[in-house]
Design a protein around this motif. Structure first.
Motif, PDB file in Angstrom:
ATOM      1  N   VAL A  54       0.838  -1.204   0.000  1.00  0.00           N
ATOM      2  CA  VAL A  54       0.000   0.000   0.000  1.00  0.00           C
ATOM      3  C   VAL A  54       0.871   1.253   0.000  1.00  0.00           C
ATOM      4  CG1 VAL A  54      -1.770   1.288   1.249  1.00  0.00           C
ATOM      5  CG2 VAL A  54      -1.830  -1.218   1.242  1.00  0.00           C
ATOM      6  N   ILE A  55       0.567   2.172  -0.892  1.00  0.00           N
ATOM      7  CA  ILE A  55       1.167   3.505  -0.889  1.00  0.00           C
ATOM      8  C   ILE A  55       0.062   4.495  -0.514  1.00  0.00           C
ATOM      9  CG2 ILE A  55       2.245   5.315  -2.287  1.00  0.00           C
ATOM     10  CD1 ILE A  55       4.084   2.942  -1.733  1.00  0.00           C
ATOM     11  N   ASP A  56       0.254   5.207   0.581  1.00  0.00           N
ATOM     12  CA  ASP A  56      -0.774   6.117   1.092  1.00  0.00           C
ATOM     13  C   ASP A  56      -0.565   7.519   0.513  1.00  0.00           C
ATOM     14  OD1 ASP A  56      -2.605   7.623   2.494  1.00  0.00           O
ATOM     15  OD2 ASP A  56      -2.060   6.834   4.462  1.00  0.00           O
ATOM     16  N   ALA A  57      -1.500   7.959  -0.327  1.00  0.00           N
ATOM     17  CA  ALA A  57      -1.387   9.290  -0.945  1.00  0.00           C
ATOM     18  C   ALA A  57      -1.521  10.402   0.079  1.00  0.00           C
ATOM     19  CB  ALA A  57      -2.447   9.448  -2.035  1.00  0.00           C
ATOM     20  N   GLY A  58      -2.118  10.121   1.232  1.00  0.00           N
ATOM     21  CA  GLY A  58      -2.203  11.133   2.279  1.00  0.00           C
ATOM     22  C   GLY A  58      -0.840  11.503   2.815  1.00  0.00           C
TER      23      GLY A  58
END
Length: 209
Positions: A81-85
């Motif tokens: 998972v890459i969190d754009a936040g």
């Protein structure tokens, strides 16, 4: 050669027969691969969202968004998972890479990290004091020459390093294992290229997701 009505009818019969024999999921994966639709896809369930490349959509739909983002396993595929936040510009680079035909399903190969990083970013010159980001990841077989590159804040680069390492550990992704990359908090993906301002909702240095 234009497709005649009889040929079109025959094609429909072939697809219908394949669905009956193999099942709809397998046929969908095969047809999607032939068509080559790599546009990113937004999946939303119960108020939670993730973004995935078109080639990985059928994999991502084998579980709920909640399971993909928390358990990091979706059906038979492991998930990073890459969190754009936390990494809006890195998420932007990944989204654009998917749209340009780069896969969302990668294969871990950390031995290639140094060579891949040099091939992708060796001649990259940041304009705004940031860092070169590449997709596919340098720690994968798909990384290296031909990767999509874009300048991102240095903080995001450090954050991503921790996120990928933690993602490999959490999903138990070993060398040679394939995995699916997804973007969490997709509404936070940067709308424009980096020009010196860090726009992350959470500006943390290390991101062990």
């Amino acid at each position: 050669m234009p497709r005649t009505k009889s040929r079109l009818f025959l094609s429909v019969l072939v697809v219908v027969g394949a669905v009956a024999y193999f099942g709809p999921t397998e046929v969908l994966e095969a047809v999607t691969g032939l068509v080559g639709n790599d546009d990113p896809v937004l999946i939303e369930q119960n108020g939670r969202q993730l973004l995935v490349g078109g080639d990985g959509e059928s994999k991502a739909r084998k579980c709920t968004v909640e399971v993909a983002l928390t358990r990091r396993v979706c059906g038979d595929v492991k998930v990073v998972v890459i969190d754009a936040g936390k990494m809006p510009f890195i998420a932007r680079n990944i989204q654009l890479a998917w749209g340009g035909g780069h896969p969302s399903i990668l294969t871990r190969n950390s031995a290639k990290q140094g060579a891949n990083r040099a091939a992708a970013c060796g001649s990259f010159v940041p304009k705004y004091g940031g860092s070169c980001d590449e997709y596919a990841f340098a720690t994968t077989d798909e990384g290296g020459s031909g990767a999509r590159t874009e300048e991102v804040p240095l903080r995001e680069q450090r954050c991503q390093g921790g996120a990928i390492s933690a993602g490999y550990a959490k999903a138990k992704i070993g060398q040679g294992d394939s995995f699916l990359v997804v973007i969490a908090t997709p509404t936070a993906v940067a709308a424009t290229a980096y020009t010196g301002a860090d726009e992350a909702q959470e500006q943390v240095e290390q991101c062990a997701l």
